[in-house]
Write a protein that holds these residues in place. Structure first.
Motif, short mmCIF file in Angstrom:
data_model
loop_
_atom_site.label_atom_id
_atom_site.label_comp_id
_atom_site.label_asym_id
_atom_site.label_seq_id
_atom_site.Cartn_x
_atom_site.Cartn_y
_atom_site.Cartn_z
N PHE A 80 9.68 10.42 -4.12
CA PHE A 80 8.90 9.88 -5.39
C PHE A 80 8.59 11.10 -6.22
O PHE A 80 8.17 12.18 -5.80
N TYR A 81 8.45 10.58 -7.50
CA TYR A 81 7.79 11.48 -8.34
C TYR A 81 6.71 11.19 -9.02
O TYR A 81 6.66 10.29 -10.01
N GLY A 82 5.43 11.84 -8.70
CA GLY A 82 4.12 11.53 -9.29
C GLY A 82 3.72 10.14 -9.06
O GLY A 82 3.08 9.49 -10.15
N ARG A 83 4.09 9.40 -7.86
CA ARG A 83 3.45 8.23 -7.64
C ARG A 83 1.98 8.32 -6.91
O ARG A 83 1.97 8.50 -5.81
N LYS A 84 1.07 8.04 -7.88
CA LYS A 84 -0.48 8.17 -7.52
C LYS A 84 -0.67 7.02 -6.58
O LYS A 84 -0.40 5.65 -6.99
N SER A 85 -1.40 7.09 -5.56
CA SER A 85 -2.18 5.89 -4.98
C SER A 85 -3.20 5.38 -5.79
O SER A 85 -3.98 5.95 -6.33
N ALA A 86 -3.32 3.91 -5.77
CA ALA A 86 -4.41 3.39 -6.50
C ALA A 86 -5.62 2.97 -5.55
O ALA A 86 -6.44 2.64 -6.30
N GLY A 87 -5.39 3.31 -4.47
CA GLY A 87 -6.49 2.85 -3.52
C GLY A 87 -6.49 3.20 -2.09
O GLY A 87 -6.01 4.54 -1.98
N SER A 88 -6.80 2.25 -1.14
CA SER A 88 -6.60 2.73 0.04
C SER A 88 -5.24 2.94 0.61
O SER A 88 -4.28 1.89 0.20
N VAL A 89 -4.97 4.21 1.10
CA VAL A 89 -3.50 4.52 1.23
C VAL A 89 -2.85 3.44 2.28
O VAL A 89 -1.81 2.95 2.24
N PRO A 90 -3.67 3.09 3.54
CA PRO A 90 -3.02 1.97 4.37
C PRO A 90 -2.82 0.81 3.74
O PRO A 90 -1.75 0.13 4.11
N GLU A 91 -3.68 0.44 2.95
CA GLU A 91 -3.55 -0.89 2.31
C GLU A 91 -2.36 -0.66 1.24
O GLU A 91 -1.52 -1.68 1.17
N GLU A 92 -2.20 0.29 0.59
CA GLU A 92 -0.96 0.42 -0.18
C GLU A 92 0.42 0.34 0.68
O GLU A 92 1.47 -0.13 0.09
N VAL A 93 0.39 1.15 1.76
CA VAL A 93 1.54 1.04 2.63
C VAL A 93 1.93 -0.21 3.29
O VAL A 93 3.01 -0.94 2.97
N ARG A 94 0.78 -1.14 3.61
CA ARG A 94 0.92 -2.61 3.91
C ARG A 94 1.66 -3.21 2.58
O ARG A 94 2.68 -4.21 3.01
N SER A 95 1.16 -3.19 1.46
CA SER A 95 1.65 -3.76 0.24
C SER A 95 3.21 -3.41 0.11
O SER A 95 3.91 -4.33 -0.25
N LEU A 96 3.27 -2.10 0.22
CA LEU A 96 4.71 -1.69 0.11
C LEU A 96 5.93 -2.26 1.12
O LEU A 96 6.99 -2.50 0.79
N MET A 97 5.14 -2.26 2.44
CA MET A 97 6.18 -2.86 3.56
C MET A 97 6.42 -4.36 3.29
O MET A 97 7.48 -4.81 3.33
N GLU A 98 5.27 -4.97 2.88
CA GLU A 98 5.50 -6.61 2.41
C GLU A 98 6.61 -6.62 1.08
O GLU A 98 7.28 -7.51 1.18
N GLY A 99 6.53 -5.61 0.13
CA GLY A 99 7.33 -5.80 -1.08
C GLY A 99 8.87 -5.38 -0.73
O GLY A 99 9.65 -5.99 -1.23
N MET A 100 8.96 -4.53 0.26
CA MET A 100 10.38 -4.38 0.90
C MET A 100 10.80 -5.40 1.67
O MET A 100 12.10 -5.35 2.03
N GLY A 101 10.00 -6.52 2.07
CA GLY A 101 10.46 -7.68 2.76
C GLY A 101 10.38 -7.59 4.41
O GLY A 101 11.11 -8.12 5.20
N LEU A 102 9.66 -6.49 4.61
CA LEU A 102 9.59 -5.93 6.00
C LEU A 102 8.10 -6.63 6.63
O LEU A 102 7.13 -6.44 6.23
N GLU A 103 8.41 -7.23 8.04
CA GLU A 103 7.16 -7.65 8.59
C GLU A 103 6.64 -6.37 9.54
O GLU A 103 7.27 -5.58 10.01
#
Length: 278
Positions: free
Chosen positions: A121-144
């Motif tokens: 990734f190029y310059g993708r800043k975290s908007a808040g809590s890193v673990p919460e962002e990871v959970r959101s990305l996993m959900e967005g990818m369709g992964l449980e």
């Protein structure tokens, strides 16, 4: 006989049948609980005599699991690429039936048919809590997701978060995605993920070993493993990927992850073989 009396008679019969079934089930349930408690005491005593601490109250509930196989389609990962890179995603011409490549102004993602994933990734800043962002990305990818770790410092300004996928509501211990953050920005993602599991099937009718059998197998392998720990801290049932003759076929074998004070180990639920987990 009036309809109201027939109705009341039917209700009475149903109540009596339910009461009878309850009288039959409760003793069986009590007997199973007593047998389980006895097995746990024997297991704790066995570990105690070997000088290993085991908290039997923390042993998990068991599920009947079987070896699974499926052939994931890398094209099914396109929604995941959109979730990671944004909507303006381009499929690369050099993609193959076994490898899908996607690019966007925000980065690049590669998916292999065997489940390997690598992204930059190029310059993708975290908007808040890193673990919460990871959970959101996993959900967005369709992964449980069964678990997301806390950030682990790798070097100055560099942290990693590990997410574990689950299939059929069971953890896949070999399906781990590692998110790397540098100076608060997501820069890298790599690991294993399964997106297309519609063709998943049971390989055979051999069920996974019980938790007690797995722990006995682990204890019996101490010398071969060179394990010198003193405590089993956690035990979890799940799947682990094993190699097959075809790179396009994913095989998941059920078993038990045994976490100890000196590392984690895998007990194959089919063969009872014990090996160290990285």
């Amino acid at each position: 006989m009036p309809y109201s009396k027939i109705k009341n008679l039917l209700i009475l019969i149903l109540v009596l049948v339910n009461a009878l079934l309850l009288c039959l089930v409760l003793p069986l349930r009590h007997e199973r609980m007593e047998q389980q408690a006895l097995e746990e005491r024997k297991l704790a005593d066995l570990f105690s005599r070997s000088g290993v601490a085991l908290a039997v109250g923390d042993l998990p509930e068991e599920r009947t699991l079987y070896t699974l196989e499926f052939s994931p389609n890398p094209e099914a990962a396109l929604p995941a690429a959109n979730a990671l890179l944004g909507s303006a995603v381009l499929a690369q011409a050099d993609s193959t039936p076994y490898l899908s490549l996607y690019t966007a102004s925000t980065g690049r993602v590669e998916f292999s048919r065997g489940g390997n994933l690598e992204a930059r990734f190029y310059g993708r800043k975290s908007a808040g809590s890193v673990p919460e962002e990871v959970r959101s990305l996993m959900e967005g990818m369709g992964l449980e997701t069964v678990s997301v770790s806390e950030p682990t410092r790798q070097s100055a300004g560099v942290y990693q978060v590990t997410a574990i996928q689950k299939l059929l509501d069971v953890p896949v211990f070999s399906s781990a995605l590692v998110f790397t953050y540098r100076s608060g920005a997501l820069t890298r993602l790599e690991g294993t993920a399964y997106f297309d599991t519609t063709g998943i099937c049971r390989l055979d009718d051999v069920a996974c070993a019980s938790c007690a059998d797995a722990l006995v197998a682990f204890l019996g392998s101490r010398d071969a493993l060179g394990w010198v720990g003193a405590a089993v801290q956690e035990v979890g049932q799940g799947y682990l990927h094993v190699e097959t003759a075809s790179a396009a076929v994913v095989r998941l074998v059920p078993g038990w992850r045994v976490s100890t004070d000196t590392g984690a180990f895998w007990v194959n639920g089919i063969t009872r073989e014990v090996s160290a987990l990285e």
